[in-house]
Design a protein around this motif. Structure first.
Motif, PDB file in Angstrom:
ATOM      1  N   TYR A  75      42.799 -15.769  46.552  1.00  0.00           N
ATOM      2  CA  TYR A  75      42.868 -16.185  47.861  1.00  0.00           C
ATOM      3  C   TYR A  75      44.265 -16.309  48.177  1.00  0.00           C
ATOM      4  CZ  TYR A  75      39.046 -19.850  48.110  1.00  0.00           C
ATOM      5  OH  TYR A  75      37.819 -20.658  48.292  1.00  0.00           O
TER       6      TYR A  75
ATOM      7  N   PHE B  51      54.355 -14.228  40.386  1.00  0.00           N
ATOM      8  CA  PHE B  51      54.834 -14.367  41.225  1.00  0.00           C
ATOM      9  C   PHE B  51      56.323 -13.223  41.454  1.00  0.00           C
ATOM     10  CE2 PHE B  51      55.567 -19.320  42.058  1.00  0.00           C
ATOM     11  CZ  PHE B  51      55.190 -19.646  40.207  1.00  0.00           C
TER      12      PHE B  51
ATOM     13  N   TYR C  40      53.259 -21.344  48.199  1.00  0.00           N
ATOM     14  CA  TYR C  40      54.236 -22.287  47.218  1.00  0.00           C
ATOM     15  C   TYR C  40      55.678 -21.902  47.988  1.00  0.00           C
ATOM     16  CZ  TYR C  40      51.233 -23.119  43.653  1.00  0.00           C
ATOM     17  OH  TYR C  40      49.979 -23.996  43.498  1.00  0.00           O
TER      18      TYR C  40
ATOM     19  N   GLN D   4      60.274 -23.390  46.446  1.00  0.00           N
ATOM     20  CA  GLN D   4      60.953 -23.785  44.881  1.00  0.00           C
ATOM     21  C   GLN D   4      61.972 -23.897  45.989  1.00  0.00           C
ATOM     22  OE1 GLN D   4      62.187 -21.078  41.954  1.00  0.00           O
ATOM     23  NE2 GLN D   4      62.000 -23.111  40.504  1.00  0.00           N
TER      24      GLN D   4
ATOM     25  N   TYR E 133      49.715 -24.540  31.603  1.00  0.00           N
ATOM     26  CA  TYR E 133      50.297 -23.560  31.821  1.00  0.00           C
ATOM     27  C   TYR E 133      51.799 -23.791  31.320  1.00  0.00           C
ATOM     28  CZ  TYR E 133      46.522 -22.859  35.375  1.00  0.00           C
ATOM     29  OH  TYR E 133      45.725 -22.916  36.059  1.00  0.00           O
TER      30      TYR E 133
ATOM     31  N   TYR F 129      57.537 -19.051  48.265  1.00  0.00           N
ATOM     32  CA  TYR F 129      56.338 -17.489  47.095  1.00  0.00           C
ATOM     33  C   TYR F 129      54.798 -16.933  48.156  1.00  0.00           C
ATOM     34  CZ  TYR F 129      59.866 -17.927  43.889  1.00  0.00           C
ATOM     35  OH  TYR F 129      61.043 -17.415  42.871  1.00  0.00           O
TER      36      TYR F 129
ATOM     37  N   PRO G 292      58.288 -24.914  41.058  1.00  0.00           N
ATOM     38  CA  PRO G 292      57.551 -24.745  42.895  1.00  0.00           C
ATOM     39  C   PRO G 292      56.731 -25.535  42.990  1.00  0.00           C
ATOM     40  CG  PRO G 292      57.690 -23.101  40.940  1.00  0.00           C
ATOM     41  CD  PRO G 292      57.672 -24.604  40.439  1.00  0.00           C
TER      42      PRO G 292
ATOM     43  N   ASP H  87      38.328 -24.776  38.971  1.00  0.00           N
ATOM     44  CA  ASP H  87      37.359 -24.578  39.684  1.00  0.00           C
ATOM     45  C   ASP H  87      36.337 -23.506  40.305  1.00  0.00           C
ATOM     46  OD1 ASP H  87      36.699 -26.398  43.254  1.00  0.00           O
ATOM     47  OD2 ASP H  87      36.771 -24.117  43.622  1.00  0.00           O
TER      48      ASP H  87
ATOM     49  N   TYR I  67      47.873 -18.159  48.359  1.00  0.00           N
ATOM     50  CA  TYR I  67      48.666 -19.085  48.450  1.00  0.00           C
ATOM     51  C   TYR I  67      50.419 -19.735  48.830  1.00  0.00           C
ATOM     52  CZ  TYR I  67      45.091 -21.162  45.308  1.00  0.00           C
ATOM     53  OH  TYR I  67      43.636 -22.248  44.928  1.00  0.00           O
TER      54      TYR I  67
ATOM     55  N   HIS J  42      46.976 -22.597  50.969  1.00  0.00           N
ATOM     56  CA  HIS J  42      46.368 -21.244  50.531  1.00  0.00           C
ATOM     57  C   HIS J  42      45.078 -21.656  51.530  1.00  0.00           C
ATOM     58  CE1 HIS J  42      43.498 -24.930  48.688  1.00  0.00           C
ATOM     59  NE2 HIS J  42      42.760 -23.636  48.481  1.00  0.00           N
TER      60      HIS J  42
ATOM     61  N   GLN K 126      48.003 -24.901  41.516  1.00  0.00           N
ATOM     62  CA  GLN K 126      48.705 -25.259  40.110  1.00  0.00           C
ATOM     63  C   GLN K 126      49.949 -26.261  40.783  1.00  0.00           C
ATOM     64  OE1 GLN K 126      49.562 -22.075  37.461  1.00  0.00           O
ATOM     65  NE2 GLN K 126      47.759 -21.179  38.145  1.00  0.00           N
TER      66      GLN K 126
ATOM     67  N   SER L 244      40.113 -18.077  41.015  1.00  0.00           N
ATOM     68  CA  SER L 244      39.563 -18.521  39.927  1.00  0.00           C
ATOM     69  C   SER L 244      38.957 -18.462  39.269  1.00  0.00           C
ATOM     70  CB  SER L 244      38.342 -19.782  40.573  1.00  0.00           C
ATOM     71  OG  SER L 244      38.041 -20.721  39.514  1.00  0.00           O
TER      72      SER L 244
ATOM     73  N   THR M  48      41.151 -16.550  36.923  1.00  0.00           N
ATOM     74  CA  THR M  48      42.599 -15.713  35.811  1.00  0.00           C
ATOM     75  C   THR M  48      43.950 -16.519  35.469  1.00  0.00           C
ATOM     76  OG1 THR M  48      42.611 -14.571  38.670  1.00  0.00           O
ATOM     77  CG2 THR M  48      44.503 -14.159  37.318  1.00  0.00           C
ATOM     78  N   TYR M  49      44.026 -17.901  35.534  1.00  0.00           N
ATOM     79  CA  TYR M  49      44.839 -18.356  34.649  1.00  0.00           C
ATOM     80  C   TYR M  49      46.344 -18.300  34.882  1.00  0.00           C
ATOM     81  CZ  TYR M  49      40.446 -20.513  32.954  1.00  0.00           C
ATOM     82  OH  TYR M  49      39.453 -21.048  32.621  1.00  0.00           O
ATOM     83  N   LYS M  50      46.496 -17.469  35.438  1.00  0.00           N
ATOM     84  CA  LYS M  50      47.781 -17.576  35.492  1.00  0.00           C
ATOM     85  C   LYS M  50      48.404 -17.285  37.344  1.00  0.00           C
ATOM     86  CE  LYS M  50      47.844 -12.210  34.107  1.00  0.00           C
ATOM     87  NZ  LYS M  50      48.215 -11.570  33.579  1.00  0.00           N
ATOM     88  N   TYR M  51      50.013 -17.686  37.519  1.00  0.00           N
ATOM     89  CA  TYR M  51      50.640 -16.872  38.469  1.00  0.00           C
ATOM     90  C   TYR M  51      51.015 -15.539  38.691  1.00  0.00           C
ATOM     91  CZ  TYR M  51      48.449 -20.824  41.504  1.00  0.00           C
ATOM     92  OH  TYR M  51      47.827 -21.715  41.766  1.00  0.00           O
TER      93      TYR M  51
ATOM     94  N   THR N 130      59.463 -12.200  43.734  1.00  0.00           N
ATOM     95  CA  THR N 130      60.450 -12.971  44.123  1.00  0.00           C
ATOM     96  C   THR N 130      61.182 -13.355  45.202  1.00  0.00           C
ATOM     97  OG1 THR N 130      61.023  -9.981  45.603  1.00  0.00           O
ATOM     98  CG2 THR N 130      61.668 -10.354  43.828  1.00  0.00           C
TER      99      THR N 130
ATOM    100  N   TYR O 178      53.605 -26.827  46.101  1.00  0.00           N
ATOM    101  CA  TYR O 178      52.319 -26.712  46.567  1.00  0.00           C
ATOM    102  C   TYR O 178      52.751 -26.459  47.798  1.00  0.00           C
ATOM    103  CZ  TYR O 178      47.712 -25.882  48.582  1.00  0.00           C
ATOM    104  OH  TYR O 178      46.550 -25.717  49.348  1.00  0.00           O
TER     105      TYR O 178
ATOM    106  N   TYR P  63      55.447 -21.720  32.436  1.00  0.00           N
ATOM    107  CA  TYR P  63      56.262 -20.739  32.968  1.00  0.00           C
ATOM    108  C   TYR P  63      57.470 -20.309  32.630  1.00  0.00           C
ATOM    109  CZ  TYR P  63      52.232 -20.371  36.649  1.00  0.00           C
ATOM    110  OH  TYR P  63      50.653 -19.664  36.769  1.00  0.00           O
TER     111      TYR P  63
END
Lengths: 114, 110
Positions: free
Chosen positions: B32, B100, B36, B38, A33, B87, B44, A97, B34, B49, A103, B93, B95-98, B102, B46, A35
């Motif tokens: 889920y 975020f 994170y 920063q 990815y 965050y 960010p 998965d 999650y 989760h 990520q 699974s 979705t292929y993106k988070y 504020t 992990y 961002y």
């Protein structure tokens, strides 16, 4: 060993130039990815690649062209840089998965366009 | 738009537990939660989760309400190094993106 690495860490350039940012992951993941985090600190997805195929392109200007030569690399090329492109760019990776989607992010590349 | 809402900022005394809340009232059954963080302008990181059960790892605990509409991240003994933006993200699974929000700016005070 760094799991997700990016080069360069800092990039300062003039408007109108073309530049590239490189990302590599050694986690064996199949999804990568990009961002963007702007000056107000909002983190937004730009692109997602799964097995080198583009999955998501979040209405990013076509001056931005990601390239995935293999599953471990996802590079970001930016043409005709504009002031508004100044931001921190983060690369991330994950392993697809059926249930989870954890990520892992790189350290970021701070791009400054003058 | 983010599917989560978090307080903008919180303070916590060093050595005390930091409890960071997150609302996700529209969460769906296969999503889920999650967390994170920063630290300064680093990438960010992990934390943890979970789906519906409470979870614990070496960094934190995650408590999810029974209706799954909210959750709390607990840092049991906050240190100055835990000062960061935290965050809460809801995703599934494929979705292929988070997305975020504020986040919550946690400041641990000496």
């Amino acid at each position: 060993d760094t799991a997700v690495s990016q080069t360069p860490k800092y990039l300062v350039t003039q408007m109108g130039n073309d530049k590239s940012i490189k990302c590599e992951q050694n986690l064996g993941h199949d999804t990568m990815y990009w961002y963007k985090q702007d000056s107000k600190k909002f983190l937004k997805i730009m692109f997602s690649y799964n097995n080198k195929e583009l999955i998501i392109n979040e209405t990013v200007p076509n001056r931005f062209s990601p390239k995935s030569p293999d599953k471990a690399h996802l590079n970001l090329h930016i043409n005709s840089l504009e002031l508004g492109d100044s931001a921190v760019y983060f690369c991330a990776s994950s392993q697809y998965d059926r249930s989870t989607d954890t990520q892992y992010f790189g350290p970021g590349t701070r791009l400054t366009v003058l | 738009d983010a599917k989560t809402t978090q307080p903008t900022s919180m303070d916590c005394a060093e050595g005390r537990a930091a409890n960071l809340p997150c609302n996700h009232s529209t969460i769906s059954g296969n999503e889920y939660v999650y967390w994170y963080r920063q630290i300064h302008s680093q990438g960010p990181q992990y934390i943890i989760h979970g789906l519906k059960n409470n979870e614990t790892n070496e960094m934190a605990s995650l408590i999810i309400t029974e209706d799954r509409k909210s959750s709390t991240l607990i840092l049991p003994h906050a240190t100055l190094r835990d000062t960061a933006v935290y965050y809460c993200i809801v995703t599934t699974s494929g979705t292929y993106k988070y997305i975020f929000g504020t986040g919550t700016r946690l400041k641990v005070l000496a």
